[in-house]
Scaffold this motif. Structure first.
Motif, PDB file in Angstrom:
ATOM      1  N   TYR A  84       0.834  -1.201   0.000  1.00 10.63           N
ATOM      2  CA  TYR A  84       0.000   0.000   0.000  1.00 10.63           C
ATOM      3  C   TYR A  84       0.872   1.255   0.000  1.00 10.63           C
ATOM      4  O   TYR A  84       2.085   1.192   0.205  1.00 10.63           O
ATOM      5  N   LEU A  85       0.225   2.381  -0.236  1.00 12.29           N
ATOM      6  CA  LEU A  85       0.932   3.654  -0.274  1.00 12.29           C
ATOM      7  C   LEU A  85       0.672   4.405   1.025  1.00 12.29           C
ATOM      8  O   LEU A  85      -0.478   4.615   1.418  1.00 12.29           O
ATOM      9  N   SER A  86       1.744   4.789   1.712  1.00 13.16           N
ATOM     10  CA  SER A  86       1.646   5.512   2.978  1.00 13.16           C
ATOM     11  C   SER A  86       1.834   7.005   2.753  1.00 13.16           C
ATOM     12  O   SER A  86       2.833   7.417   2.145  1.00 13.16           O
ATOM     13  N   HIS A  87       0.881   7.790   3.225  1.00 15.58           N
ATOM     14  CA  HIS A  87       0.938   9.248   3.107  1.00 15.58           C
ATOM     15  C   HIS A  87       1.099   9.702   1.656  1.00 15.58           C
ATOM     16  O   HIS A  87       1.649  10.771   1.393  1.00 15.58           O
ATOM     17  N   GLY A  88       0.652   8.856   0.736  1.00 12.94           N
ATOM     18  CA  GLY A  88       0.717   9.208  -0.664  1.00 12.94           C
ATOM     19  C   GLY A  88       2.110   9.221  -1.249  1.00 12.94           C
ATOM     20  O   GLY A  88       2.309   9.673  -2.380  1.00 12.94           O
ATOM     21  N   ILE A  89       3.094   8.698  -0.503  1.00 11.99           N
ATOM     22  CA  ILE A  89       4.493   8.788  -0.934  1.00 11.99           C
ATOM     23  C   ILE A  89       5.187   7.430  -0.941  1.00 11.99           C
ATOM     24  O   ILE A  89       5.746   7.015  -1.953  1.00 11.99           O
ATOM     25  N   HIS A  90       5.175   6.742   0.217  1.00 10.13           N
ATOM     26  CA  HIS A  90       6.007   5.560   0.409  1.00 10.13           C
ATOM     27  C   HIS A  90       5.202   4.270   0.263  1.00 10.13           C
ATOM     28  O   HIS A  90       4.162   4.109   0.904  1.00 10.13           O
ATOM     29  N   SER A  91       5.702   3.350  -0.547  1.00  9.74           N
ATOM     30  CA  SER A  91       5.120   2.015  -0.585  1.00  9.74           C
ATOM     31  C   SER A  91       5.561   1.248   0.652  1.00  9.74           C
ATOM     32  O   SER A  91       6.693   1.409   1.130  1.00  9.74           O
ATOM     33  N   CYS A  92       4.670   0.424   1.202  1.00  7.67           N
ATOM     34  CA  CYS A  92       4.976  -0.413   2.359  1.00  7.67           C
ATOM     35  C   CYS A  92       4.510  -1.831   2.061  1.00  7.67           C
ATOM     36  O   CYS A  92       3.499  -2.034   1.381  1.00  7.67           O
ATOM     37  N   VAL A  93       5.219  -2.823   2.599  1.00  9.64           N
ATOM     38  CA  VAL A  93       4.979  -4.227   2.268  1.00  9.64           C
ATOM     39  C   VAL A  93       4.490  -4.992   3.495  1.00  9.64           C
ATOM     40  O   VAL A  93       5.086  -4.898   4.574  1.00  9.64           O
ATOM     41  N   ASN A  94       3.422  -5.754   3.314  1.00 10.59           N
ATOM     42  CA  ASN A  94       2.860  -6.603   4.355  1.00 10.59           C
ATOM     43  C   ASN A  94       2.706  -8.023   3.825  1.00 10.59           C
ATOM     44  O   ASN A  94       2.445  -8.226   2.638  1.00 10.59           O
ATOM     45  N   VAL A  95       2.810  -9.004   4.716  1.00 11.45           N
ATOM     46  CA  VAL A  95       2.536 -10.393   4.374  1.00 11.45           C
ATOM     47  C   VAL A  95       1.144 -10.731   4.891  1.00 11.45           C
ATOM     48  O   VAL A  95       0.870 -10.610   6.090  1.00 11.45           O
ATOM     49  N   VAL A  96       0.253 -11.147   3.984  1.00 11.10           N
ATOM     50  CA  VAL A  96      -1.113 -11.509   4.373  1.00 11.10           C
ATOM     51  C   VAL A  96      -1.090 -12.823   5.143  1.00 11.10           C
ATOM     52  O   VAL A  96      -0.384 -13.767   4.770  1.00 11.10           O
ATOM     53  N   CYS A  97      -1.869 -12.869   6.231  1.00 10.80           N
ATOM     54  CA  CYS A  97      -1.940 -14.058   7.083  1.00 10.80           C
ATOM     55  C   CYS A  97      -3.399 -14.438   7.322  1.00 10.80           C
ATOM     56  O   CYS A  97      -4.309 -13.646   7.102  1.00 10.80           O
ATOM     57  N   GLY A  98      -3.598 -15.660   7.839  1.00  9.76           N
ATOM     58  CA  GLY A  98      -4.922 -16.101   8.224  1.00  9.76           C
ATOM     59  C   GLY A  98      -5.675 -16.750   7.084  1.00  9.76           C
ATOM     60  O   GLY A  98      -5.231 -16.764   5.933  1.00  9.76           O
ATOM     61  N   PRO A  99      -6.878 -17.277   7.384  1.00  9.68           N
ATOM     62  CA  PRO A  99      -7.691 -17.911   6.345  1.00  9.68           C
ATOM     63  C   PRO A  99      -8.147 -16.887   5.307  1.00  9.68           C
ATOM     64  O   PRO A  99      -8.362 -15.718   5.631  1.00  9.68           O
ATOM     65  N   GLU A 100      -8.312 -17.335   4.068  1.00  9.96           N
ATOM     66  CA  GLU A 100      -8.810 -16.446   3.036  1.00  9.96           C
ATOM     67  C   GLU A 100     -10.195 -15.944   3.411  1.00  9.96           C
ATOM     68  O   GLU A 100     -11.045 -16.693   3.902  1.00  9.96           O
ATOM     69  N   GLY A 101     -10.432 -14.658   3.256  1.00  9.96           N
ATOM     70  CA  GLY A 101     -11.699 -14.050   3.637  1.00  9.96           C
ATOM     71  C   GLY A 101     -11.689 -13.470   5.032  1.00  9.96           C
ATOM     72  O   GLY A 101     -12.647 -12.814   5.431  1.00  9.96           O
ATOM     73  N   VAL A 102     -10.600 -13.690   5.785  1.00 12.84           N
ATOM     74  CA  VAL A 102     -10.415 -13.101   7.108  1.00 12.84           C
ATOM     75  C   VAL A 102      -9.252 -12.126   7.001  1.00 12.84           C
ATOM     76  O   VAL A 102      -8.125 -12.534   6.739  1.00 12.84           O
ATOM     77  N   ALA A 103      -9.530 -10.841   7.190  1.00 11.82           N
ATOM     78  CA  ALA A 103      -8.505  -9.829   6.914  1.00 11.82           C
ATOM     79  C   ALA A 103      -7.396  -9.832   7.950  1.00 11.82           C
ATOM     80  O   ALA A 103      -7.649  -9.916   9.152  1.00 11.82           O
ATOM     81  N   GLY A 104      -6.176  -9.714   7.480  1.00 12.82           N
ATOM     82  CA  GLY A 104      -5.046  -9.590   8.382  1.00 12.82           C
ATOM     83  C   GLY A 104      -3.740  -9.589   7.621  1.00 12.82           C
ATOM     84  O   GLY A 104      -3.623 -10.216   6.557  1.00 12.82           O
ATOM     85  N   ALA A 105      -2.756  -8.870   8.148  1.00  9.45           N
ATOM     86  CA  ALA A 105      -1.448  -8.810   7.504  1.00  9.45           C
ATOM     87  C   ALA A 105      -0.401  -8.397   8.524  1.00  9.45           C
ATOM     88  O   ALA A 105      -0.719  -7.801   9.556  1.00  9.45           O
ATOM     89  N   VAL A 106       0.848  -8.705   8.204  1.00  5.14           N
ATOM     90  CA  VAL A 106       1.979  -8.329   9.043  1.00  5.14           C
ATOM     91  C   VAL A 106       2.841  -7.351   8.252  1.00  5.14           C
ATOM     92  O   VAL A 106       3.354  -7.689   7.176  1.00  5.14           O
ATOM     93  N   LEU A 107       2.983  -6.144   8.784  1.00  5.02           N
ATOM     94  CA  LEU A 107       3.823  -5.134   8.153  1.00  5.02           C
ATOM     95  C   LEU A 107       5.288  -5.479   8.363  1.00  5.02           C
ATOM     96  O   LEU A 107       5.726  -5.730   9.494  1.00  5.02           O
ATOM     97  N   LEU A 108       6.065  -5.465   7.286  1.00  2.72           N
ATOM     98  CA  LEU A 108       7.510  -5.647   7.381  1.00  2.72           C
ATOM     99  C   LEU A 108       8.119  -4.281   7.639  1.00  2.72           C
ATOM    100  O   LEU A 108       8.286  -3.476   6.729  1.00  2.72           O
ATOM    101  N   ARG A 109       8.453  -4.015   8.899  1.00  3.60           N
ATOM    102  CA  ARG A 109       8.890  -2.674   9.298  1.00  3.60           C
ATOM    103  C   ARG A 109      10.358  -2.419   8.987  1.00  3.60           C
ATOM    104  O   ARG A 109      10.739  -1.285   8.669  1.00  3.60           O
TER     105      ARG A 109
END
Length: 240
Positions: A84-109
């Motif tokens: 996703y785009l943070s503050h309209g400037i920086h791309s950030c990467v997350n790994v999606v977790c959990g069952p499909e249809g259940v929202a969740g992700a881990v941000l790689l900080r």
């Protein structure tokens, strides 16, 4: 594998983000873009749930109110990368977790670039062309994404389990064969309000790693003035 890593599987990421997040510490994300591959060893992560995910609502999540065009990948299958785009400037990467249809992700900080440093350095050069120190290449979520060559929106939905190409990129996530220790936990960085306090110790990091990003309180989450007593979140917990 001989280096103590193995390919991640759907079952590794089947738990909720809060459970999966510490397991991603020490993981390596390999990203190939434009004929160049950069590998980042993850040293800091943050968990984010979504509407109806887990026992505690997460007011800081992009998916807190349900599915939208922006957060659609968070509702997908485990192993997708939510970029996703943070503050309209920086791309950030997350790994999606959990069952499909259940929202969740881990941000790689944050992470350590362990291969492809030349490509990562070139991508991270400032406007003046000054070189970037090795520890700073992926120290922070925007820097990590830029060093790896991942950009919103073309790489949103890239599959890090199957390594199928998307937007001219391929990604592969490798996990440590054994969980790393010690692991520290505390409030998430820069998150406003209660979601950024010790009520949500959903940030995890390797306390001895120099690539871990600098902590800062979000608006309304930390002490209001220098003389206010420290909150519990000021002192990280170290997990066994």
């Amino acid at each position: 594998m001989s280096d103590g890593l193995r390919p991640a599987t759907p079952s590794d990421l089947a738990g909720l983000p809060l459970e999966v997040a510490p397991r991603l510490l020490g993981a390596v994300l390999h990203v190939g873009v434009g004929g160049e591959t950069v590998a980042v060893r993850i040293t800091e992560v943050e968990a984010y749930h979504g509407l109806g995910t887990g026992d505690v609502p997460d007011p800081a999540s992009h998916a807190r109110s349900g599915p939208t065009a922006r957060n659609a990948t968070m509702w997908g299958r485990a192993g997708l990368l939510y970029v996703y785009l943070s503050h309209g400037i920086h791309s950030c990467v997350n790994v999606v977790c959990g069952p499909e249809g259940v929202a969740g992700a881990v941000l790689l900080r944050a992470g350590e670039v362990i291969s492809g440093a030349d490509a990562a350095s070139r991508r991270r050069l400032g406007s003046a062309g000054a070189p970037v120190a090795a520890r700073e290449l992926a120290r922070g979520p925007g820097r990590l994404a830029k060093a790896a060559g991942l950009r919103h929106p073309i790489h949103d939905g890239l599959d890090a389990l199957t390594a199928q190409p998307r937007g001219g990129a391929r990604a592969r996530l490798l996990l440590p064969e054994r969980p790393l220790a010690p692991v520290a936990s505390g409030p998430r960085v820069g998150v406003a309000g209660p979601a950024g306090t010790d009520l949500y110790p959903w940030r995890f990091w390797l306390p001895t790693e120099p690539t871990v990003s600098v902590f800062r309180w979000g608006r309304g989450a930390g002490p209001r003035h220098p003389h206010e007593p420290a909150r519990q979140g000021d002192t990280p917990r170290v997990l066994d």
